[in-house]
Design a protein around this motif. Structure first.
Motif, PDB file in Angstrom:
ATOM      1  N   THR A  40       0.823  -1.209   0.000  1.00 19.74           N
ATOM      2  CA  THR A  40       0.000   0.000   0.000  1.00 19.74           C
ATOM      3  C   THR A  40       0.860   1.263   0.000  1.00 19.74           C
ATOM      4  O   THR A  40       0.503   2.263  -0.633  1.00 19.74           O
ATOM      5  N   ALA A  41       1.994   1.209   0.699  1.00 15.43           N
ATOM      6  CA  ALA A  41       2.888   2.366   0.700  1.00 15.43           C
ATOM      7  C   ALA A  41       3.487   2.583  -0.686  1.00 15.43           C
ATOM      8  O   ALA A  41       3.600   3.729  -1.151  1.00 15.43           O
ATOM      9  N   THR A  42       3.842   1.494  -1.359  1.00 13.71           N
ATOM     10  CA  THR A  42       4.370   1.618  -2.719  1.00 13.71           C
ATOM     11  C   THR A  42       3.312   2.201  -3.644  1.00 13.71           C
ATOM     12  O   THR A  42       3.593   3.088  -4.467  1.00 13.71           O
ATOM     13  N   ALA A  43       2.086   1.722  -3.511  1.00 14.07           N
ATOM     14  CA  ALA A  43       0.983   2.265  -4.303  1.00 14.07           C
ATOM     15  C   ALA A  43       0.786   3.745  -4.002  1.00 14.07           C
ATOM     16  O   ALA A  43       0.526   4.551  -4.902  1.00 14.07           O
ATOM     17  N   GLY A  44       0.937   4.113  -2.735  1.00 10.91           N
ATOM     18  CA  GLY A  44       0.778   5.512  -2.345  1.00 10.91           C
ATOM     19  C   GLY A  44       1.779   6.425  -3.031  1.00 10.91           C
ATOM     20  O   GLY A  44       1.448   7.558  -3.391  1.00 10.91           O
ATOM     21  N   LEU A  45       3.000   5.949  -3.234  1.00  6.27           N
ATOM     22  CA  LEU A  45       4.003   6.751  -3.938  1.00  6.27           C
ATOM     23  C   LEU A  45       3.537   7.100  -5.347  1.00  6.27           C
ATOM     24  O   LEU A  45       3.682   8.242  -5.801  1.00  6.27           O
TER      25      LEU A  45
END
Length: 217
Positions: free
Chosen positions: A141-146
Motif C-alpha cells: 500500500t505504501a508503494t501504491a501511495g508513492l
C-alpha cells in the motif's frame, strides 16, 4: 485473509448495521461522483492560491475513479486485518512523499499503469480468503501511495508553496476520511457478511482491469 469474530444478532441486524449503512451510502455516493467525473471532467483543476489548492486536494482523490477505488479497497483491507490501522497510515504518508517527489521533478515512470496494477492486487486480496503478512500489505500500500502521490503532484507544479501545502493537506484529509470510513465498513462486515467484502473485491478487480487496459493503450 480476514480476522473475524462471532456476530451477535439484534432484531435481525448485525452490530453496527445503522452505522454501516451510513458509511456505505457515503462511499457509494463518492464512487458515483468519481465515476461520473472520471469520464466528464478534467482532474487537473486550475490552482492559483492556497484556497484553490486546498479544495483541489480535497477533490482530486474523489474525482479520479482509479484513485477512489484504491483508497476504498485499502480501507476495507485494513478493517479486516489484525492491526490494520498501519495500512491506510502507510498509504497516506507515502502519498505525500510521492507528491513531493513530483514537485522535486524526480521522475517516477509508469505511474498510471502502476496505480491500476495495485488496484487489481488489492482487489485480489479482498476477493481471496487468505491471510497475508501485515508488513507485506503495508509495503504494497505504501508503494501504491508513492504512485498515487506522484500523479497528484502534477496538479500543483509551478504553483506557490502555500498552494502546494494546502493541496497536500486536502489530499491527506480526503484520503484519511475515505479510508477510515471504508475501514469501519470492513470492521462491521467482518463480523457479519464477509462475502460482501469479497464481492467488492471482484468489482474493484474489474475496474482495475479497465484502467490497466486504458493506461497501456
Amino acid at each position: 485473509m480476514f480476522h473475524t469474530e462471532l456476530s451477535n444478532r439484534v432484531s435481525g441486524e448485525f452490530p453496527g448495521s445503522r452505522l454501516l449503512y451510513r458509511h456505505v451510502y457515503a462511499i457509494a455516493s463518492l464512487l458515483v461522483i468519481s465515476l461520473l467525473s472520471s469520464f466528464t471532467l478534467t482532474q487537473h483543476l486550475a490552482i492559483c492560491n492556497w484556497f484553490d489548492g486546498f479544495l483541489g486536494g480535497l477533490a482530486h482523490p474523489v474525482l479520479g475513479l482509479h484513485h477512489m477505488v484504491s483508497v476504498v479497497a485499502i480501507g476495507l483491507i485494513s478493517g479486516v486485518v489484525v492491526r490494520g490501522t498501519f495500512i491506510p497510515a502507510g498509504f497516506v504518508f507515502a502519498t505525500l512523499l510521492g507528491t513531493i517527489n513530483h514537485l522535486l521533478y524526480l521522475d517516477l515512470p509508469g505511474a498510471e499503469t502502476a496505480i491500476a496494477f495495485f488496484t487489481i492486487v488489492f482487489a485480489v486480496m479482498l476477493a481471496i480468503p487468505s491471510q497475508p503478512n501485515l508488513m507485506v500489505v503495508v509495503l504494497l500500500t505504501a508503494t501504491a501511495g508513492l504512485f498515487h502521490g506522484y500523479t497528484y503532484g502534477q496538479a500543483i507544479l509551478e504553483t506557490p508553496i502555500s498552494s502546494q501545502i494546502a493541496y497536500m493537506l486536502g489530499l491527506t484529509l480526503t484520503q484519511f476520511v475515505v479510508a477510515m470510513s471504508a475501514r469501519e465498513i470492513g470492521n462491521i462486515i467482518s463480523v457479519g457478511k464477509l462475502q460482501n467484502i469479497r464481492n467488492a473485491g471482484f468489482a474493484f478487480w474489474a475496474i482495475g482491469i479497465v484502467f490497466l487496459s486504458y493506461s497501456i493503450i
